[in-house]
Design a protein around this motif. Sequence first.
Motif, PDB file in Angstrom:
ATOM      1  N   GLU A 160       0.704  -1.115  -0.131  1.00  0.00           N
ATOM      2  CA  GLU A 160       0.053   0.156   0.066  1.00  0.00           C
ATOM      3  C   GLU A 160       0.938   1.239   0.003  1.00  0.00           C
ATOM      4  O   GLU A 160       2.047   1.172   0.079  1.00  0.00           O
ATOM      5  N   GLU A 161       0.266   2.408  -0.252  1.00  0.00           N
ATOM      6  CA  GLU A 161       1.029   3.592  -0.243  1.00  0.00           C
ATOM      7  C   GLU A 161       1.586   4.036   0.993  1.00  0.00           C
ATOM      8  O   GLU A 161       0.574   4.052   2.095  1.00  0.00           O
ATOM      9  N   MET A 162       2.736   4.271   1.178  1.00  0.00           N
ATOM     10  CA  MET A 162       3.492   4.447   2.597  1.00  0.00           C
ATOM     11  C   MET A 162       4.161   5.931   2.419  1.00  0.00           C
ATOM     12  O   MET A 162       5.473   5.956   2.308  1.00  0.00           O
ATOM     13  N   THR A 163       3.337   6.904   2.676  1.00  0.00           N
ATOM     14  CA  THR A 163       3.931   8.252   2.742  1.00  0.00           C
ATOM     15  C   THR A 163       3.330   8.912   3.936  1.00  0.00           C
ATOM     16  O   THR A 163       2.364   8.945   4.135  1.00  0.00           O
ATOM     17  N   SER A 164       4.348   9.185   4.768  1.00  0.00           N
ATOM     18  CA  SER A 164       4.127   9.842   6.013  1.00  0.00           C
ATOM     19  C   SER A 164       3.707  11.490   5.756  1.00  0.00           C
ATOM     20  O   SER A 164       3.951  12.017   4.818  1.00  0.00           O
ATOM     21  N   ARG A 165       3.008  12.139   6.775  1.00  0.00           N
ATOM     22  CA  ARG A 165       2.515  13.281   6.873  1.00  0.00           C
ATOM     23  C   ARG A 165       3.901  14.618   6.552  1.00  0.00           C
ATOM     24  O   ARG A 165       3.623  15.189   5.856  1.00  0.00           O
ATOM     25  N   SER A 166       4.942  13.862   7.198  1.00  0.00           N
ATOM     26  CA  SER A 166       6.147  14.991   7.201  1.00  0.00           C
ATOM     27  C   SER A 166       6.875  14.693   5.780  1.00  0.00           C
ATOM     28  O   SER A 166       7.469  15.605   5.251  1.00  0.00           O
ATOM     29  N   GLY A 167       6.514  13.703   4.996  1.00  0.00           N
ATOM     30  CA  GLY A 167       7.150  13.589   3.538  1.00  0.00           C
ATOM     31  C   GLY A 167       8.299  12.718   3.874  1.00  0.00           C
ATOM     32  O   GLY A 167       9.032  12.307   2.663  1.00  0.00           O
ATOM     33  N   MET A 168       9.090  12.306   4.876  1.00  0.00           N
ATOM     34  CA  MET A 168      10.265  11.621   5.127  1.00  0.00           C
ATOM     35  C   MET A 168      10.111  10.387   4.812  1.00  0.00           C
ATOM     36  O   MET A 168      11.330   9.779   4.423  1.00  0.00           O
ATOM     37  N   ILE A 169       8.986   9.610   5.079  1.00  0.00           N
ATOM     38  CA  ILE A 169       8.890   8.219   4.487  1.00  0.00           C
ATOM     39  C   ILE A 169       8.088   8.209   3.155  1.00  0.00           C
ATOM     40  O   ILE A 169       6.880   8.817   2.986  1.00  0.00           O
ATOM     41  N   ASN A 170       8.516   7.830   2.140  1.00  0.00           N
ATOM     42  CA  ASN A 170       7.915   7.685   0.839  1.00  0.00           C
ATOM     43  C   ASN A 170       8.109   6.505   0.131  1.00  0.00           C
ATOM     44  O   ASN A 170       8.878   6.399  -0.630  1.00  0.00           O
ATOM     45  N   ASN A 171       7.436   5.314   0.533  1.00  0.00           N
ATOM     46  CA  ASN A 171       7.594   4.012  -0.011  1.00  0.00           C
ATOM     47  C   ASN A 171       8.730   3.399  -0.278  1.00  0.00           C
ATOM     48  O   ASN A 171       9.240   2.670  -1.213  1.00  0.00           O
ATOM     49  N   GLY A 172       9.795   3.573   0.643  1.00  0.00           N
ATOM     50  CA  GLY A 172      11.148   3.083   0.893  1.00  0.00           C
ATOM     51  C   GLY A 172      11.221   1.447   0.673  1.00  0.00           C
ATOM     52  O   GLY A 172      12.010   0.852  -0.233  1.00  0.00           O
ATOM     53  N   ALA A 173      10.237   1.054   1.503  1.00  0.00           N
ATOM     54  CA  ALA A 173      10.168  -0.538   1.290  1.00  0.00           C
ATOM     55  C   ALA A 173       9.904  -1.126   0.142  1.00  0.00           C
ATOM     56  O   ALA A 173      10.612  -2.172  -0.249  1.00  0.00           O
ATOM     57  N   LYS A 174       8.935  -0.755  -0.707  1.00  0.00           N
ATOM     58  CA  LYS A 174       8.748  -1.166  -2.017  1.00  0.00           C
ATOM     59  C   LYS A 174       9.876  -0.854  -2.906  1.00  0.00           C
ATOM     60  O   LYS A 174      10.109  -1.853  -3.853  1.00  0.00           O
ATOM     61  N   LYS A 175      10.554   0.187  -2.892  1.00  0.00           N
ATOM     62  CA  LYS A 175      11.761   0.622  -3.727  1.00  0.00           C
ATOM     63  C   LYS A 175      12.533  -0.346  -3.363  1.00  0.00           C
ATOM     64  O   LYS A 175      13.396  -1.004  -4.384  1.00  0.00           O
ATOM     65  N   VAL A 176      13.064  -0.750  -2.024  1.00  0.00           N
ATOM     66  CA  VAL A 176      14.101  -1.855  -1.730  1.00  0.00           C
ATOM     67  C   VAL A 176      13.639  -3.147  -2.507  1.00  0.00           C
ATOM     68  O   VAL A 176      14.440  -3.967  -3.101  1.00  0.00           O
TER      69      VAL A 176
END
Length: 302
Positions: free
Chosen positions: A62-78
């Motif tokens: 699923e979409e994993m983007t935090s409110r701060s923007g610091m987390i942006n779907n990193g797991a899927k990219k890896v």
Amino acid sequence: MCYLFESFKGWKQYCESHNSSLVQSVIEYEVEQKNSSEEKIWSGLQNAYTVMKEAVATGLGEEMTSRSGMINNGAKKVFNHPLTVLSPEFQKLISRALAAKEVNSCMGRVVAAPTAGASGILPGTMVTLQEIHELDDAKILEGLLVGAGIALIIEEKASLAGAVGGCQAETGSAAAMASGAIVHCLGGNTDQIFNAVAITIQCMLGLVCDPVAGLVEVPCVVRNASAAAIAFSSAQIALANVNAVIPVDECVEAMGEIGASMESRYKETAMGGLAATLTGQEIANRVLIQDIEILPDENLPE
């Protein structure tokens, strides 16, 4: 009377003198101290592990983007990257640990084991271990019980909280729990399990808690991935009967001593380390201003 988890040495002696396993001793503790039953314990563990697996799946699907923007779907990219540094299994381990922790950072449902800030480590390690070795859930749940006993002693002799002992107390403890669980699930004996814990703690000692903008996102998420890798390396070393040299109880005592002497700016206050860098401060100013909601003063005339 159950064992109260005051030390690893005492835990081993109790099991030997009572002809009990590490797993059974934790069950006895839960039954007596928490007024539970063995049936409820196994049911609760199964539920917890189901949530762990769901967190991994959610973080990777699923979409994993935090409110701060610091987390942006990193797991899927890896997970989807075509180049594997070591092996597909290693890539899955790292991405799964990232995924479960990203779910936490994006306000999803996780298991705090032992804390929300370290909530990617056990899911990443246990799901990957189960897949590689084709273990059933029952064996994984045994590993989680061993991990719980490990956490009880660390909590008694040091701390599980970043605000008390720095990140070594959170990701370090979770990695120690995971390494002990891995060794148990692969048939290691008590000495090998405790040796894995000692090696893991030695690798994690002194790690500060310095969340950028006070959010459990950076560097917390990537530390979950690295801690998962350390858990596996420590288990591999311990299973080969390589001695940690410093006994596990003394390693935990060292963790407590370091945590007590660590300055408060390195213990979840976001006043030191990465949080205090220029970029860290810029992010904090942006995030804090963005999230402030100014309410009208009821005492002022209209």
